[in-house]
Design a protein around this motif. Structure first.
Motif, mmCIF file in Angstrom:
data_model
loop_
_atom_site.group_PDB
_atom_site.id
_atom_site.type_symbol
_atom_site.label_atom_id
_atom_site.label_comp_id
_atom_site.label_asym_id
_atom_site.label_seq_id
_atom_site.Cartn_x
_atom_site.Cartn_y
_atom_site.Cartn_z
ATOM 1 N N MET A 29 0.837 -1.197 0.000
ATOM 2 C CA MET A 29 0.000 0.000 0.000
ATOM 3 C C MET A 29 0.875 1.251 0.000
ATOM 4 N N THR A 30 0.274 2.356 -0.371
ATOM 5 C CA THR A 30 1.002 3.621 -0.367
ATOM 6 C C THR A 30 1.141 4.134 1.064
ATOM 7 N N PHE A 31 2.009 5.114 1.239
ATOM 8 C CA PHE A 31 2.201 5.756 2.539
ATOM 9 C C PHE A 31 0.868 6.317 3.035
ATOM 10 N N ARG A 32 0.157 6.994 2.148
ATOM 11 C CA ARG A 32 -1.117 7.616 2.512
ATOM 12 C C ARG A 32 -2.161 6.572 2.900
ATOM 13 N N GLN A 33 -2.219 5.461 2.180
ATOM 14 C CA GLN A 33 -3.156 4.403 2.528
ATOM 15 C C GLN A 33 -2.853 3.838 3.915
ATOM 16 N N ALA A 34 -1.567 3.670 4.222
ATOM 17 C CA ALA A 34 -1.174 3.162 5.541
ATOM 18 C C ALA A 34 -1.643 4.118 6.641
ATOM 19 N N ILE A 35 -1.442 5.410 6.434
ATOM 20 C CA ILE A 35 -1.861 6.413 7.417
ATOM 21 C C ILE A 35 -3.372 6.383 7.600
ATOM 22 N N GLU A 36 -4.121 6.307 6.492
ATOM 23 C CA GLU A 36 -5.584 6.278 6.557
ATOM 24 C C GLU A 36 -6.095 5.091 7.367
ATOM 25 N N LEU A 37 -5.325 4.000 7.372
ATOM 26 C CA LEU A 37 -5.727 2.798 8.097
ATOM 27 C C LEU A 37 -5.167 2.750 9.515
ATOM 28 N N GLY A 38 -4.549 3.857 9.949
ATOM 29 C CA GLY A 38 -4.009 3.930 11.303
ATOM 30 C C GLY A 38 -2.625 3.333 11.458
ATOM 31 N N GLY A 39 -1.981 3.017 10.352
ATOM 32 C CA GLY A 39 -0.635 2.457 10.389
ATOM 33 C C GLY A 39 0.411 3.528 10.188
ATOM 34 N N ALA A 40 1.659 3.116 10.309
ATOM 35 C CA ALA A 40 2.783 4.029 10.087
ATOM 36 C C ALA A 40 3.927 3.236 9.489
ATOM 37 N N VAL A 41 4.492 3.755 8.404
ATOM 38 C CA VAL A 41 5.661 3.115 7.807
ATOM 39 C C VAL A 41 6.797 3.217 8.815
ATOM 40 N N GLY A 88 1.252 -0.938 13.160
ATOM 41 C CA GLY A 88 -0.047 -0.418 13.557
ATOM 42 C C GLY A 88 -1.235 -0.898 12.754
ATOM 43 N N LEU A 89 -1.053 -1.897 11.893
ATOM 44 C CA LEU A 89 -2.185 -2.419 11.128
ATOM 45 C C LEU A 89 -2.906 -3.532 11.884
ATOM 46 N N ASN A 90 -2.349 -3.911 13.031
ATOM 47 C CA ASN A 90 -2.978 -4.888 13.932
ATOM 48 C C ASN A 90 -3.371 -6.190 13.247
#
Length: 102
Positions: A29-41, A88-90
């Motif tokens: 996924m893109t950086f932005r998609q990760a952030i939207e899902l509550g994750g962090a690269v 953070g994607l649990n």
């Protein structure tokens, strides 16, 4: 992240990158998609480039008033990260073997 599989040259790019870097996951996924899902690269991680090719129709009017349609191809590059690189994607994007329940 949306379940849409990559296609074309992107399959080869991501497959070879996953093997070379030892990723267990086949999800990206893109950086932005990760952030939207509550994750962090994770800090220090580098992404992989994928491409999207398509075209659009542009209509132009000539000096005589005639409309001409042109098919304009384009190529856009994106940077994606494997879910192994994202915290953070649990476990929501852990790979599941075919036939197993998620």
């Amino acid at each position: 992240h949306n379940g849409q599989p990559y296609s074309g040259i992107n399959v080869l790019l991501l497959w070879s990158e996953a093997i070379a870097r030892g990723f267990a996951s086949s999800r990206w996924m893109t950086f932005r998609q990760a952030i939207e899902l509550g994750g962090a690269v994770c800090k220090g991680e580098t992404g992989t480039t994928v491409v999207f090719a398509s075209s659009f129709i542009r209509t132009e009017t000539t000096e005589t008033g005639t409309e001409i349609e042109q098919d304009v191809p384009f190529l856009k590059a994106y940077t994606v990260f494997n879910t192994d690189q994202i915290a953070g994607l649990n476990g929501r994007f852990d790979d599941v073997a075919p036939g197993e329940d998620p």
